[in-house]
Motif scaffolding. Sequence first.
Motif, PDB file in Angstrom:
ATOM      1  N   GLN A 253       0.829  -1.197   0.000  1.00  0.00           N
ATOM      2  CA  GLN A 253       0.000   0.000   0.000  1.00  0.00           C
ATOM      3  C   GLN A 253       0.872   1.260   0.000  1.00  0.00           C
ATOM      4  O   GLN A 253       0.559   2.245  -0.677  1.00  0.00           O
ATOM      5  CB  GLN A 253      -0.901  -0.006   1.242  1.00  0.00           C
ATOM      6  CG  GLN A 253      -1.945   1.078   1.301  1.00  0.00           C
ATOM      7  CD  GLN A 253      -3.203   0.737   0.530  1.00  0.00           C
ATOM      8  OE1 GLN A 253      -3.391  -0.403   0.103  1.00  0.00           O
ATOM      9  NE2 GLN A 253      -4.061   1.715   0.332  1.00  0.00           N
TER      10      GLN A 253
ATOM     11  N   GLY B 180     -11.453  -7.209  -0.328  1.00  0.00           N
ATOM     12  CA  GLY B 180     -10.742  -6.202  -1.092  1.00  0.00           C
ATOM     13  C   GLY B 180     -10.381  -4.974  -0.294  1.00  0.00           C
ATOM     14  O   GLY B 180     -10.300  -3.868  -0.848  1.00  0.00           O
TER      15      GLY B 180
ATOM     16  N   ASP C   9      -6.150  -1.151  -0.636  1.00  0.00           N
ATOM     17  CA  ASP C   9      -6.546  -1.178  -2.037  1.00  0.00           C
ATOM     18  C   ASP C   9      -6.902  -2.614  -2.449  1.00  0.00           C
ATOM     19  O   ASP C   9      -6.212  -3.557  -2.046  1.00  0.00           O
ATOM     20  CB  ASP C   9      -5.390  -0.656  -2.895  1.00  0.00           C
ATOM     21  CG  ASP C   9      -5.773  -0.521  -4.355  1.00  0.00           C
ATOM     22  OD1 ASP C   9      -6.222   0.561  -4.746  1.00  0.00           O
ATOM     23  OD2 ASP C   9      -5.640  -1.517  -5.104  1.00  0.00           O
ATOM     24  N   PRO C  10      -7.945  -2.806  -3.257  1.00  0.00           N
ATOM     25  CA  PRO C  10      -8.318  -4.169  -3.669  1.00  0.00           C
ATOM     26  C   PRO C  10      -7.188  -4.927  -4.347  1.00  0.00           C
ATOM     27  O   PRO C  10      -7.045  -6.139  -4.179  1.00  0.00           O
ATOM     28  CB  PRO C  10      -9.493  -3.937  -4.625  1.00  0.00           C
ATOM     29  CG  PRO C  10     -10.095  -2.642  -4.181  1.00  0.00           C
ATOM     30  CD  PRO C  10      -8.936  -1.808  -3.726  1.00  0.00           C
ATOM     31  N   ARG C  11      -6.350  -4.240  -5.141  1.00  0.00           N
ATOM     32  CA  ARG C  11      -5.251  -4.921  -5.827  1.00  0.00           C
ATOM     33  C   ARG C  11      -4.213  -5.429  -4.833  1.00  0.00           C
ATOM     34  O   ARG C  11      -3.596  -6.478  -5.042  1.00  0.00           O
ATOM     35  CB  ARG C  11      -4.608  -3.984  -6.846  1.00  0.00           C
ATOM     36  CG  ARG C  11      -5.519  -3.654  -8.036  1.00  0.00           C
ATOM     37  CD  ARG C  11      -4.929  -2.542  -8.876  1.00  0.00           C
ATOM     38  NE  ARG C  11      -4.858  -1.292  -8.113  1.00  0.00           N
ATOM     39  CZ  ARG C  11      -4.391  -0.153  -8.614  1.00  0.00           C
ATOM     40  NH1 ARG C  11      -3.945  -0.097  -9.857  1.00  0.00           N
ATOM     41  NH2 ARG C  11      -4.365   0.932  -7.865  1.00  0.00           N
TER      42      ARG C  11
ATOM     43  N   ARG D  12      -5.635  -8.627  -3.361  1.00  0.00           N
ATOM     44  CA  ARG D  12      -5.510  -9.742  -4.306  1.00  0.00           C
ATOM     45  C   ARG D  12      -4.104 -10.318  -4.272  1.00  0.00           C
ATOM     46  O   ARG D  12      -3.913 -11.536  -4.237  1.00  0.00           O
ATOM     47  CB  ARG D  12      -5.861  -9.260  -5.718  1.00  0.00           C
ATOM     48  CG  ARG D  12      -5.805 -10.356  -6.783  1.00  0.00           C
ATOM     49  CD  ARG D  12      -6.108  -9.813  -8.148  1.00  0.00           C
ATOM     50  NE  ARG D  12      -5.063  -8.879  -8.598  1.00  0.00           N
ATOM     51  CZ  ARG D  12      -5.154  -8.166  -9.731  1.00  0.00           C
ATOM     52  NH1 ARG D  12      -6.223  -8.255 -10.489  1.00  0.00           N
ATOM     53  NH2 ARG D  12      -4.173  -7.359 -10.068  1.00  0.00           N
ATOM     54  N   GLN D  13      -3.097  -9.434  -4.282  1.00  0.00           N
ATOM     55  CA  GLN D  13      -1.703  -9.871  -4.247  1.00  0.00           C
ATOM     56  C   GLN D  13      -1.392 -10.646  -2.963  1.00  0.00           C
ATOM     57  O   GLN D  13      -0.766 -11.703  -2.987  1.00  0.00           O
ATOM     58  CB  GLN D  13      -0.786  -8.649  -4.350  1.00  0.00           C
ATOM     59  CG  GLN D  13       0.681  -8.913  -4.146  1.00  0.00           C
ATOM     60  CD  GLN D  13       1.382  -9.416  -5.394  1.00  0.00           C
ATOM     61  OE1 GLN D  13       0.745  -9.529  -6.435  1.00  0.00           O
ATOM     62  NE2 GLN D  13       2.657  -9.732  -5.279  1.00  0.00           N
TER      63      GLN D  13
END
Length: 420
Positions: A80, A218, A230-232, A235-236
Amino acid sequence: MEIPLRSYLDDILDDVRPHDDGAVADYIPELAAADPEPLAVALCTSAGRVYSAGGPHADDEREFTIQSISKPFAYAVALQEVGVEKVLSTVGMEPSGEAFNELSLDGGTHRPVNPMINAGAIAVNQLINGEDSSVAARVEVLLDYFSRLAGRELRIDERVTGSELATADRNLALAHMLRSYGVIGDSAQDAVTGYVRQCSILVTVKDLAVIGATLALGGRQPVTGEQVLDPRVCRQVQAVMASAGMYDGAGKWMAGVGIPAKSGVAGGLMGTLPGQLGIATFSPRLDASGNSVRGTEIFRRMSEDMGLHLMSAVPARGSAVRSIRQRGLGTVIRLQGGLGFAGAEDFLATVAGHELKTNRVVVDMRRVTDVDGFGRAMVLEGLRRIREDGHRIGVIDPDGLLGDRTMDDGTSVETSDEEV
């Protein structure tokens, strides 16, 4: 109507409580002296509903140190703050196939192979709050993030911190190795102090379930509604957890249990089911890989019973309850979509929060697309409890999705139609 999930969780604890395999972590004095008997489980849904069980001693309220379960969340904070490219230049994301505290780095890049082993976690900790940050400021950033993820103010166990630092020779060796290759800039002592304080944050099993749910959703904290990550990033983190979260047993874990998870040597175990829920257990006896023996068994049971395996979950989108409407002298509850655990829990919680004012209650399943075994059992138990509350029940189920409608008390749900 009381939701039957709590009694299900109580039953699981009763089943696994006699298991006394494994032993508490013995290389940290404070953990070596820990009571091995506590046992608790909790789960948090996408709607922020938390269900837990802790037996006669309310172990679901007991605090314990987060330990290595902090690793995925510190990784999330680093992603982040400094971005994926910077983090990946410091630590890889491939499973190591080795124990969590091995003195090993990637042969070509000299990076730790992933952030879930100790070398990787120490390197990740150094990325937070800038290279010039003090240990205290870096830990304060982490503590703030972890508190927002949990939805309450968390604190550090100073006794465990001192105990770990007094026996940190192996982690100090890792830090010296990282420093020799230029992976970290702080002194080995400062790097290990920051990492150990991160691991000494106190949580309950309910905190871990909520934190896991935040990752699964997310980055949206399901209780407070805050978008913490952050949703990304989420996911990671979950992808790396799936491949490396359970150390050298990660492949077997994903094939058998199918829930991205992370364990801690204080006895915690936390898992996420993307888009659906967070799960956590607490039981201090560990196996040879450092994973909670009874916690692992609870996860296996819940995955099998509730259809939570990542590769076989019944899709759940939106609310399972399309509408609840009074029609004449009866009430019709229209369901929709897939009724796995998430959908069936939504049905039970929605009905529990609705005042049913009619004698007759009918559940309409014509828009339901799929039901698994656990969802079927939950719906039938919900119908039984509606009847226990004094209502006559019926079901519209032309496709026979409920199968055998015999309830736990041996009686059956009658077929109905919408004209109630």
